[in-house]
Design an enzyme around this catalytic site. Structure first.
Site, mmCIF file in Angstrom:
data_model
loop_
_atom_site.group_PDB
_atom_site.id
_atom_site.type_symbol
_atom_site.label_atom_id
_atom_site.label_comp_id
_atom_site.label_asym_id
_atom_site.label_seq_id
_atom_site.Cartn_x
_atom_site.Cartn_y
_atom_site.Cartn_z
ATOM 1 N N CYS A 3 0.808 -1.222 0.000
ATOM 2 C CA CYS A 3 0.000 0.000 0.000
ATOM 3 C C CYS A 3 0.839 1.269 0.000
ATOM 4 O O CYS A 3 0.411 2.299 -0.533
ATOM 5 C CB CYS A 3 -0.988 -0.009 1.165
ATOM 6 S SG CYS A 3 -0.254 0.179 2.805
ATOM 7 N N ASP A 4 2.057 1.235 0.570
ATOM 8 C CA ASP A 4 2.912 2.417 0.577
ATOM 9 C C ASP A 4 3.139 2.961 -0.836
ATOM 10 O O ASP A 4 3.288 4.166 -1.057
ATOM 11 C CB ASP A 4 4.306 2.103 1.153
ATOM 12 C CG ASP A 4 4.306 1.197 2.345
ATOM 13 O OD1 ASP A 4 3.323 0.483 2.553
ATOM 14 O OD2 ASP A 4 5.315 1.193 3.068
ATOM 15 N N ALA A 5 3.195 2.015 -1.791
ATOM 16 C CA ALA A 5 3.495 2.383 -3.169
ATOM 17 C C ALA A 5 2.481 3.366 -3.739
ATOM 18 O O ALA A 5 2.782 4.123 -4.670
ATOM 19 C CB ALA A 5 3.552 1.139 -4.044
ATOM 20 N N LEU A 6 1.275 3.376 -3.175
ATOM 21 C CA LEU A 6 0.230 4.252 -3.698
ATOM 22 C C LEU A 6 0.484 5.722 -3.374
ATOM 23 O O LEU A 6 -0.167 6.601 -3.940
ATOM 24 C CB LEU A 6 -1.134 3.814 -3.175
ATOM 25 C CG LEU A 6 -1.557 2.399 -3.587
ATOM 26 C CD1 LEU A 6 -2.961 2.097 -3.086
ATOM 27 C CD2 LEU A 6 -1.457 2.205 -5.104
ATOM 28 N N PHE A 7 1.412 5.978 -2.449
ATOM 29 C CA PHE A 7 1.884 7.350 -2.244
ATOM 30 C C PHE A 7 3.101 7.631 -3.112
ATOM 31 O O PHE A 7 3.257 8.725 -3.648
ATOM 32 C CB PHE A 7 2.247 7.583 -0.780
ATOM 33 C CG PHE A 7 2.806 8.956 -0.510
ATOM 34 C CD1 PHE A 7 1.972 10.012 -0.197
ATOM 35 C CD2 PHE A 7 4.175 9.203 -0.586
ATOM 36 C CE1 PHE A 7 2.479 11.285 0.039
ATOM 37 C CE2 PHE A 7 4.696 10.468 -0.353
ATOM 38 C CZ PHE A 7 3.845 11.514 -0.041
#
Length: 786
Positions: A575-579
């Site tokens: 989910c971090d990748a979505l930032f």
């Protein structure tokens, strides 16, 4: 003479109440108030700082700048005002020239200073308690070897002034007197010396007086560089005679100098075979002398000692290991440090000589400590004044005459650089914490705290690769602050970083890391700098990189598993990748006009959301490894910052998506759903925690997630997605909580360290991505503020 600095600090600033101050934490020197940005001193001209209460209640402090300006200032205890005045510019670039202070009976201040080998300079204020106007500086030429100044006024001798110094003709302890408050002076006299001693023999002297009739002296055989068995002697003056410490008459003032060989020793190096150096002398409640000094077992092994006269004998006690000298330079093999005996330093509290302030190294950085004894020096309790500082803190000085309960009690030098007594750059710090920052949602207050946090980050060396995701997240917030700042310096700081990286993403050696979302988060900053400067080189490497991905897209699954031939990070599988990545694609689509970037972005974002978004909880799993994990309370495991990354990323995406973009409603819907869940998970203090659904297992606040959530909620209100009446209280509470987590020097605390799941957090922990989130939050809170 010119007033160089005046400012007022709010009285409420001293009433510390933030979550950082409320914890049992130790503060680095940078958290304390700077009294003088450019000041230093040696330790043989005293007093350097004196409390005086007349019409005002102030501590007056003297120092010398790196260019040799003799400076006097005051700290007003009632108004918190600090004022500095240059009394004599560019006397000599040497810390031995620092001034000593003496208050006259009418409240005027008299100061004395010398060159390092030169005349005795002096002047007086024209009015009581007013350091803005001075009489013309006078100088007494009493030989080229003269150095240091130690003034004393005796009320029982009709206010006679004595000034003690190192003699200008033979290096020996000497003095002059004045019967008319400094209008005229006697001829110099040598106080003490060894018959037949070379003129190169130079005892070092410390002086203290009761201010009425008695003056005490503590002095050495000479300089420890020249005296392998350097002892310490004490005697006192009263009523025209000089006495041993036990009251035995040594001689009269009519038969000077006193034979030093006949003076009793407070410390005998002949017995221990270890040389010493005197640092201070004070008087206890009985009027007995107390001394602190160093023993120099080796030039690289300094020890602090405490000695006191009991009425019948000297007792000495070891205080602490002092390390070695503090000047820092790469000394070559045959290029010996010329001042290896310069310890960090120690000083007695003259109001309570059971208290000692000292400087000693901790992990190779000199810190200030308070030592206190309740049994005459046999045992000591130590309390750090500074801890985990980035710069050396040396030569503490306890303000003379300051009442108990008043601050500052102790001052010290914080070294930006100290190579030699003639080459230094230091500030004078005081034990008053910098003021609390306001968490009120007022534009001035928000901007003030953002600047404090941004400046701390700019002044703190970056630990990670400049293109690393950690810094990339920080740059996103710094860019928003740069747009708000009053000058272009923050944009210039970011541009300098971009130039160092040649405007490229982070390149991993392993080819399986070629599309790692973390590695091009920095692209968000590149686009914003391109928008500011209009230089296409700032986005050209990023354009080439995105085009490579378009031409050769990854076909990996989103399952988060690691193998020899497989990295899950080729796609946005966590989910971090979505930032990190999606905002880069959208921003680049806007500045290049390439709509293929939007198509790729949406396909990948939707795939990740379909895989990781929990419709029941309205939150994102960190990755596929967390689908079945549970917290201790049985709830699903949702990472605070992981979901913060997503909400922050959604805010950045929605900022950029065209209003008529066909999938825009998809992102708006996710944003609103997440915001509704997140606002319900805020604690009563305004924080969110490392674990979204199990705050009980992680009770400490976590500011990087909290900052991303405040950012997202504030952005949602500002852009009409979230109801102001419902969400504004959470933003207000969250912003105040974030400000409470800022240390006095601007460091943001309570940031969970690098990791992929909930972890314990402490007030000391910080990281660059937390700063980025904080500045993003501030940029939107500012728009909501009054």
């Amino acid at each position: 003479m010119k007033k160089s600095l005046t400012f007022l600090m709010a009285l409420t600033a001293l009433l510390a109440s933030t979550i950082v101050r409320g914890q049992d934490v130790e503060f680095p020197s940078s958290c304390y108030e700077t009294f003088n940005e450019d000041g230093a001193w040696c330790w043989f001209s005293d007093p350097r700082a004196v409390y005086f209460k007349g019409q005002h209640e102030r501590s007056y402090i003297g120092s010398v700048s790196k260019e040799g300006d003799i400076t006097i200032g005051y700290f007003d205890h009632q108004t918190q005002e600090k004022v500095h005045q240059v009394v004599f510019p560019k006397l000599q670039r040497d810390d031995h020239t620092n001034p000593s202070l003496l208050f006259l009976p009418d409240g005027r201040l008299m100061v004395f200073f010398t060159k390092h080998n030169g005349g005795l300079y002096y002047t007086r204020t024209k009015k009581p308690e007013d350091i803005t106007a001075w009489e013309e500086v006078q100088v007494l030429d009493m030989g080229r070897m003269l150095c240091y100044s130690n003034p004393v006024l005796l009320t029982e001798e009709n206010n006679r002034i004595y000034v003690f110094f190192r003699g200008g003709y033979d290096w020996k302890p000497s003095f002059v007197t004045s019967e008319n408050l400094g209008d005229s002076w006697s001829e110099p006299q040598v106080l003490v010396g060894k018959p037949g001693a070379s003129t190169h023999n130079r005892p070092y002297t410390k002086v203290v007086s009761d201010g009425e009739k008695r003056i005490w002296f503590a002095f050495t055989d000479g300089h420890p560089r020249n005296e392998p068995l350097n002892s310490i002697y004490t005697m006192y003056y009263e009523g025209g005679n000089l006495y041993q410490v036990d009251g035995t008459v040594l001689g009269t003032m009519d038969a000077l100098p006193i034979d030093q060989n006949k003076v009793m020793k407070a410390y005998d190096a002949l017995e221990t075979t270890v040389r010493s150096w005197i640092w201070d002398v004070a008087l206890d409640d009985q009027g007995y002398p107390v001394i602190v000094y160093t023993r120099l077992n080796e030039e690289t092994e300094h020890h602090y000692f405490y000695g006191r006269w009991t009425g019948s004998e000297w007792k000495s006690y070891h205080l602490a290991k002092a390390g070695q000298d503090f000047p820092r330079k790469e000394w070559g093999k045959g290029n010996r440090n010329p001042e290896p005996h310069y310890s960090g330093g120690l000083i007695l509290d003259h109001q309570n000589p059971n208290v000692v302030y000292l400087s000693k190294p901790v992990n190779d950085v000199f810190e200030i400590f308070k030592y206190q004894t309740n049994d005459g020096g046999q045992t000591w309790a130590q309390t750090p004044v500074t801890a985990k500082s980035k710069q050396d803190n040396v030569r503490p000085y306890a303000v003379r005459n300051v009442p108990v309960g008043n601050d500052p009690l102790v001052l010290w030098m914080e070294n930006n650089m100290y190579e030699h007594y003639s080459n230094y750059d230091a500030t004078i710090k005081m034990d008053v914490l910098q003021p609390d920052l306001s968490g009120m949602m007022e534009k001035h207050a928000v901007k003030q705290v953002m600047k404090k946090v941004a400046d701390w980050q700019v002044q703190t060396p970056l630990r990670h690769n400049l293109a690393d995701w950690t810094n990339g997240a920080m740059y996103t917030g710094m860019v928003e602050w740069a747009k708000m700042a009053d000058d272009d310096s923050y944009f210039e700081w970011l541009k300098n970083i971009g130039n160092k990286m040649s405007w490229n993403h982070m390149v991993r050696q392993n080819p399986m890391g070629r599309y790692h979302a973390d590695d091009y988060c920095v692209g968000q900053m590149y686009v914003e700098l391109y928008r500011h400067y209009g230089d296409e080189k700032m986005i050209k490497p990023m354009m080439d990189y995105l085009n490579l991905m378009l031409a050769h897209p990854s076909e990996n699954s989103l399952e988060f598993r690691w193998a020899k031939d497989y990295w899950p990070t080729e796609r946005w599988a966590w989910c971090d990748a979505l930032f990190m990545a999606p905002p880069v694609w959208v921003k680049m689509a806007n500045v290049t006009g390439n709509k293929k970037y939007l198509k790729f972005f949406h396909t990948e974002f939707k795939a990740t959301t379909d895989y990781l978004f929990d419709e029941e909880e309205q939150l994102y799993f960190r990755d596929s490894n967390y689908f079945d994990k549970k917290e201790e309370n049985g709830e699903k495991m949702f990472w605070g910052r992981g979901n913060g990354w997503v909400l922050g990323g959604l805010s950045n995406i929605l900022k950029e998506l065209p209003a008529d973009y066909k999938h825009r409603e998809y992102y708006e819907d996710i944003f609103v759903k997440m915001a509704g869940k997140i606002v319900a998970l805020q604690d009563e203090k305004g924080y969110w925690h490392a674990s979204m659904l199990d705050p009980g297992s992680y009770p400490n606040p976590e500011t990087s997630s909290s900052a991303f959530f405040v950012y997202g909620l504030a952005w949602g209100i500002n852009n009409g997605y979230l109801d102001k009446e419902k969400y504004l209280p959470a933003v207000e509470k969250g912003w105040k909580a974030l400000v409470d987590a800022v240390w006095p020097d601007g460091k943001l605390g309570w940031v969970q360290p690098i990791g992929e799941n909930p972890k314990d957090v402490t007030a000391e922990m910080t990281e660059v991505y937390g700063v980025g989130a904080f500045l993003l939050a501030g940029s939107e809170v500012y728009k909501l503020s009054n």
